[in-house]
Motif scaffolding. Structure first.
Motif, short mmCIF file in Angstrom:
data_model
loop_
_atom_site.label_atom_id
_atom_site.label_comp_id
_atom_site.label_asym_id
_atom_site.label_seq_id
_atom_site.Cartn_x
_atom_site.Cartn_y
_atom_site.Cartn_z
N GLY A 199 0.79 -1.23 0.00
CA GLY A 199 0.00 0.00 0.00
C GLY A 199 0.82 1.27 0.00
O GLY A 199 0.27 2.36 -0.11
N SER A 200 2.14 1.15 0.14
CA SER A 200 3.00 2.34 0.12
C SER A 200 4.36 1.94 -0.43
O SER A 200 4.66 0.76 -0.58
CB SER A 200 3.13 2.93 1.53
OG SER A 200 3.76 2.00 2.39
N LEU A 201 5.17 2.94 -0.70
CA LEU A 201 6.53 2.69 -1.16
C LEU A 201 7.47 2.83 0.03
O LEU A 201 7.20 3.62 0.94
CB LEU A 201 6.90 3.68 -2.26
CG LEU A 201 5.98 3.67 -3.50
CD1 LEU A 201 6.43 4.72 -4.51
CD2 LEU A 201 5.93 2.30 -4.13
N PRO A 202 8.57 2.08 0.05
CA PRO A 202 9.48 2.15 1.20
C PRO A 202 10.08 3.55 1.36
O PRO A 202 10.32 4.25 0.38
CB PRO A 202 10.57 1.14 0.86
CG PRO A 202 10.10 0.37 -0.30
CD PRO A 202 9.02 1.15 -0.97
N ASN A 203 10.32 3.94 2.61
CA ASN A 203 11.00 5.22 2.87
C ASN A 203 12.32 5.23 2.13
O ASN A 203 13.06 4.25 2.13
CB ASN A 203 11.25 5.40 4.37
CG ASN A 203 9.98 5.73 5.12
OD1 ASN A 203 9.02 6.22 4.55
ND2 ASN A 203 9.97 5.45 6.41
N GLY A 204 12.61 6.36 1.50
CA GLY A 204 13.87 6.50 0.79
C GLY A 204 13.82 6.07 -0.66
O GLY A 204 14.72 6.41 -1.43
N PHE A 205 12.77 5.35 -1.06
CA PHE A 205 12.67 4.96 -2.47
C PHE A 205 12.14 6.13 -3.27
O PHE A 205 11.20 6.82 -2.87
CB PHE A 205 11.74 3.77 -2.67
CG PHE A 205 11.55 3.45 -4.13
CD1 PHE A 205 12.48 2.69 -4.82
CD2 PHE A 205 10.46 3.95 -4.83
CE1 PHE A 205 12.33 2.44 -6.18
CE2 PHE A 205 10.29 3.69 -6.19
CZ PHE A 205 11.23 2.94 -6.86
N GLU A 206 12.76 6.37 -4.40
CA GLU A 206 12.21 7.36 -5.32
C GLU A 206 12.46 6.92 -6.76
O GLU A 206 13.41 6.19 -7.04
CB GLU A 206 12.80 8.75 -5.08
CG GLU A 206 14.28 8.84 -5.27
CD GLU A 206 14.82 10.25 -5.01
OE1 GLU A 206 15.78 10.63 -5.69
OE2 GLU A 206 14.27 10.95 -4.14
#
Length: 196
Positions: A155-162
């Protein structure tokens, strides 16, 4: 990556929150790089044939500008033919576009943004569970992706991923290196619109 004509808009009927979060991050990248593509996500209730086609028809009816529309879903329930989803898909009318399938879930798509060693580690874990022949359910594949991508949650993208030129290059290269039947349709379409 080249710029396209301004205002290139694609409406994407998608399955869940992970896809919506991903599309938001992708649009952010397009804006930062002055790539004139805008992907508009419209979340269906789930990835079943009935749910996504209902959402597609709803937005097609109101699509006065004739924007392109994609349907992006996981292939797992189609491969397992749960609730006859593959049977329904095989009989879809001409007016419904071919679906962009994740082989077999969003996580299988998302891992392709990482370097080859992470992709290889994840795929080995999946192959040990026969995932690419008999797609796993989320309770079985989520522990596998969490072993490879720290902090990953559905449901979300990992912190730090862009999204970046590097992660997109990883996506396209890793996807191209897969056997044809395991390639991700959405990644192929994305490559085409960015590079054409």
């Amino acid at each position: 990556m080249s710029n396209l004509n301004s205002g290139y808009i694609i409406i994407i009927i998608c399955e869940g929150k992970s896809e919506v979060a991903y599309i938001q991050e992708l649009n952010k990248y397009f804006r930062e790089k002055n790539i004139s593509i805008n992907l508009v996500s419209k979340q269906a209730d789930n990835g079943s044939y009935a749910a996504v086609v209902k959402k597609y028809k709803e937005f097609k009816k109101n699509n006065k500008h004739g924007f392109r529309m994609w349907i992006w879903v996981d292939r797992d329930i189609y491969k397992r033919n749960e609730r006859k989803n593959m049977d329904k898909y095989n009989k879809k009318p001409d007016g419904v576009p071919n679906f962009c399938f994740n082989i077999f879930n969003f996580e299988d798509f998302f891992i392709l943004h990482y370097p080859k060693d992470k992709v290889s580690n994840y795929r080995k874990l999946c192959e040990n569970k026969d995932h690419f022949k008999n797609p796993l359910h989320s309770e079985d594949y989520m522990p596998l992706i969490k072993k490879v991508i720290e902090g990953y949650n559905k449901g979300s993208l990992p912190n730090g991923f862009e999204i970046s030129a590097k992660t997109l290059n990883n996506l396209f290269t890793n996807n191209k290196d897969l056997q044809k039947e395991l390639q991700n349709d959405f990644a192929n379409e994305l490559y085409n619109i960015i590079n054409n």
